[in-house]
Design a protein around this motif. Structure first.
Motif, PDB file in Angstrom:
ATOM      1  N   THR A 287      37.154 -31.681 -27.827  1.00  0.00           N
ATOM      2  CA  THR A 287      37.889 -32.668 -27.027  1.00  0.00           C
ATOM      3  C   THR A 287      38.126 -32.064 -25.642  1.00  0.00           C
ATOM      4  OG1 THR A 287      39.961 -31.826 -27.949  1.00  0.00           O
ATOM      5  CG2 THR A 287      39.018 -33.769 -28.983  1.00  0.00           C
ATOM      6  N   TYR A 288      37.528 -32.708 -24.651  1.00  0.00           N
ATOM      7  CA  TYR A 288      37.652 -32.207 -23.285  1.00  0.00           C
ATOM      8  C   TYR A 288      38.677 -33.000 -22.470  1.00  0.00           C
ATOM      9  CZ  TYR A 288      33.404 -29.625 -24.417  1.00  0.00           C
ATOM     10  OH  TYR A 288      32.489 -28.787 -24.996  1.00  0.00           O
ATOM     11  N   PHE A 289      39.209 -34.039 -23.064  1.00  0.00           N
ATOM     12  CA  PHE A 289      40.176 -34.877 -22.369  1.00  0.00           C
ATOM     13  C   PHE A 289      41.437 -35.026 -23.217  1.00  0.00           C
ATOM     14  CE2 PHE A 289      35.976 -36.117 -20.935  1.00  0.00           C
ATOM     15  CZ  PHE A 289      36.103 -36.127 -19.558  1.00  0.00           C
ATOM     16  N   ASP A 290      42.546 -35.264 -22.559  1.00  0.00           N
ATOM     17  CA  ASP A 290      43.814 -35.471 -23.273  1.00  0.00           C
ATOM     18  C   ASP A 290      43.875 -36.862 -23.888  1.00  0.00           C
ATOM     19  OD1 ASP A 290      46.566 -34.831 -24.031  1.00  0.00           O
ATOM     20  OD2 ASP A 290      47.157 -36.247 -22.473  1.00  0.00           O
ATOM     21  N   LYS A 291      43.309 -37.851 -23.197  1.00  0.00           N
ATOM     22  CA  LYS A 291      43.343 -39.234 -23.667  1.00  0.00           C
ATOM     23  C   LYS A 291      41.936 -39.818 -23.701  1.00  0.00           C
ATOM     24  CE  LYS A 291      47.865 -40.091 -21.509  1.00  0.00           C
ATOM     25  NZ  LYS A 291      48.594 -40.933 -20.524  1.00  0.00           N
ATOM     26  N   TYR A 292      41.727 -40.720 -24.669  1.00  0.00           N
ATOM     27  CA  TYR A 292      40.453 -41.422 -24.799  1.00  0.00           C
ATOM     28  C   TYR A 292      40.706 -42.922 -24.915  1.00  0.00           C
ATOM     29  CZ  TYR A 292      38.241 -36.895 -25.621  1.00  0.00           C
ATOM     30  OH  TYR A 292      37.785 -35.600 -25.479  1.00  0.00           O
ATOM     31  N   ASP A 293      39.677 -43.714 -24.619  1.00  0.00           N
ATOM     32  CA  ASP A 293      39.732 -45.158 -24.779  1.00  0.00           C
ATOM     33  C   ASP A 293      39.162 -45.542 -26.133  1.00  0.00           C
ATOM     34  OD1 ASP A 293      40.554 -45.820 -21.970  1.00  0.00           O
ATOM     35  OD2 ASP A 293      38.631 -44.867 -21.525  1.00  0.00           O
ATOM     36  N   VAL A 294      39.779 -46.526 -26.771  1.00  0.00           N
ATOM     37  CA  VAL A 294      39.231 -47.048 -28.031  1.00  0.00           C
ATOM     38  C   VAL A 294      38.216 -48.134 -27.675  1.00  0.00           C
ATOM     39  CG1 VAL A 294      39.734 -48.224 -30.194  1.00  0.00           C
ATOM     40  CG2 VAL A 294      41.346 -46.534 -29.287  1.00  0.00           C
ATOM     41  N   ILE A 295      36.958 -47.884 -28.051  1.00  0.00           N
ATOM     42  CA  ILE A 295      35.858 -48.792 -27.700  1.00  0.00           C
ATOM     43  C   ILE A 295      35.581 -49.791 -28.819  1.00  0.00           C
ATOM     44  CG2 ILE A 295      33.393 -48.875 -27.089  1.00  0.00           C
ATOM     45  CD1 ILE A 295      33.752 -46.012 -25.956  1.00  0.00           C
ATOM     46  N   GLN A 296      35.786 -49.344 -30.063  1.00  0.00           N
ATOM     47  CA  GLN A 296      35.490 -50.206 -31.198  1.00  0.00           C
ATOM     48  C   GLN A 296      36.367 -49.821 -32.387  1.00  0.00           C
ATOM     49  OE1 GLN A 296      31.827 -49.938 -33.983  1.00  0.00           O
ATOM     50  NE2 GLN A 296      31.180 -51.335 -32.344  1.00  0.00           N
ATOM     51  N   ILE A 297      36.770 -50.799 -33.175  1.00  0.00           N
ATOM     52  CA  ILE A 297      37.505 -50.569 -34.424  1.00  0.00           C
ATOM     53  C   ILE A 297      36.811 -51.356 -35.527  1.00  0.00           C
ATOM     54  CG2 ILE A 297      39.638 -51.019 -35.699  1.00  0.00           C
ATOM     55  CD1 ILE A 297      40.246 -48.869 -33.872  1.00  0.00           C
ATOM     56  N   LYS A 298      36.553 -50.700 -36.648  1.00  0.00           N
ATOM     57  CA  LYS A 298      35.988 -51.370 -37.808  1.00  0.00           C
ATOM     58  C   LYS A 298      36.557 -50.710 -39.053  1.00  0.00           C
ATOM     59  CE  LYS A 298      31.690 -53.122 -39.794  1.00  0.00           C
ATOM     60  NZ  LYS A 298      30.211 -53.173 -39.686  1.00  0.00           N
ATOM     61  N   GLY A 299      37.517 -51.394 -39.694  1.00  0.00           N
ATOM     62  CA  GLY A 299      38.183 -50.797 -40.853  1.00  0.00           C
ATOM     63  C   GLY A 299      38.948 -49.562 -40.419  1.00  0.00           C
ATOM     64  N   ASP A 300      38.690 -48.418 -41.090  1.00  0.00           N
ATOM     65  CA  ASP A 300      39.367 -47.167 -40.726  1.00  0.00           C
ATOM     66  C   ASP A 300      38.530 -46.321 -39.766  1.00  0.00           C
ATOM     67  OD1 ASP A 300      37.384 -46.468 -42.540  1.00  0.00           O
ATOM     68  OD2 ASP A 300      38.560 -44.843 -43.434  1.00  0.00           O
ATOM     69  N   ARG A 301      37.475 -46.927 -39.194  1.00  0.00           N
ATOM     70  CA  ARG A 301      36.575 -46.211 -38.273  1.00  0.00           C
ATOM     71  C   ARG A 301      36.805 -46.701 -36.848  1.00  0.00           C
ATOM     72  NH1 ARG A 301      31.643 -47.457 -36.004  1.00  0.00           N
ATOM     73  NH2 ARG A 301      30.200 -45.712 -35.608  1.00  0.00           N
ATOM     74  N   ALA A 302      37.023 -45.741 -35.940  1.00  0.00           N
ATOM     75  CA  ALA A 302      37.194 -46.059 -34.524  1.00  0.00           C
ATOM     76  C   ALA A 302      36.140 -45.334 -33.703  1.00  0.00           C
ATOM     77  CB  ALA A 302      38.583 -45.657 -34.049  1.00  0.00           C
TER      78      ALA A 302
END
Length: 310
Positions: free
Chosen positions: A275-290
């Protein structure tokens, strides 16, 4: 009457006064009921006195249930003291109450562990919704209102504890439908409602084998589901196995477009990543997978339980 019918009696008495103003005729009615009962001999209430404990007490005597409320008081502190002596005090913020029980508050509660501070307020449980993890409370002395209504999170901040009058001792009939209870306005959760990766709140902090435990967080991750037994934790760290009926699903905890932090840098298929960043964007959610990334650039797919909102 059945126990559940008895529990509703003080609630109905209070519901008729919801929205009335302080120093109104309804306010005076509460004080008159409290004073004339003679159950609290050390003080006579006036219209200028805070009356939350008075209201909770008067509701019991007004419907003929004063004898199962040995903590009849105009002081919240004294109410707890008397309830403890009578064996009807529950010292557990996470307790899931029944309709007609009393909840006491401590406005100085820091939200950590079980609150044991001095109480400042009290109300009567009107309804409980386990699925949503909430309860509604009828309270005297609520701002400008003589009687008002509050919605409170089960095991939420400011809960000092509960008075649990023995309504069953006055019941003259059994419930015609035992599955029906005055305790809740919605069905409790079943194990089928949950899956690994879901985020939940604890509505009754008791382990699967019946032992109470401390809840230090407002939400937990589901690590395993087997029958009605659900293992909860933080990330992959197990906190406790609990019954599904003692949990409430937190929906929409992480959604597409949210900013998140990675709490366990492992891909969905179990491979560690940097992890090179403190925060990330959520691009996709499917069930328990992001799927997370920076903007639209994908970094990794990861279990939702390994993320938290930034």
């Amino acid at each position: 009457m059945t126990e559940n019918e008895l529990r509703l009696q003080p609630v109905k008495w209070l519901q008729a006064m919801v929205g009335t103003k302080q120093k109104s005729a309804a306010h005076q009615k509460i004080l008159d009921e409290f004073n004339k009962s003679g159950r609290c001999k050390r003080y006579k209430m006036t219209l200028n006195d805070p009356h939350c404990a008075t209201t909770a007490s008067a509701a019991m005597s007004a419907v003929g249930l004063g004898d199962i409320f040995p903590c009849y008081e105009c002081s919240c502190g004294q109410m707890i003291k008397l309830a403890k002596a009578a064996g009807i005090w529950v010292e557990n913020d996470a307790y899931v109450p029944n309709v007609g029980d009393k909840v006491l508050y401590d406005w100085d509660d820091n939200g950590k562990g079980d609150c044991v501070g001095d109480p400042e307020h009290v109300g009567t449980i009107e309804s409980v919704n386990k699925a949503k993890g909430t309860m509604t409370v009828l309270e005297g002395n609520m701002g400008a209102l003589n009687v008002g209504r509050r919605t409170l999170a089960i095991n939420g901040r400011y809960i000092r504890g509960f008075v649990t009058p023995k309504f069953a001792s006055k019941a003259t009939k059994t419930e015609s439908n035992p599955a029906s209870s005055a305790q809740t306005t919605a069905p409790t959760q079943s194990a089928a409602a949950f899956k690994v990766g879901d985020v939940v709140k604890v509505t009754n902090a008791v382990t699967y084998d019946g032992k109470p435990f401390k809840t230090y967080y407002g939400k937990y991750d589901i690590i395993e589901v087997k029958g009605d037994r659900v293992v909860i934790g933080i990330g992959k760290t197990v906190v406790a196995p609990v019954k599904a009926s003692n949990l409430a699903l937190i929906t929409g905890s992480i959604s597409v477009g949210d900013k998140v932090r990675v709490v366990n840098a492992v891909t969905y298929d179990g491979k560690p990543f940097k992890t090179y960043f403190d925060k990330y964007d959520v691009i996709q959610i499917k069930g328990d997978r992001a799927v997370i990334g920076i903007g639209k650039a994908v970094t990794a797919d990861i279990k939702v339980s390994n993320l938290k909102k930034a």
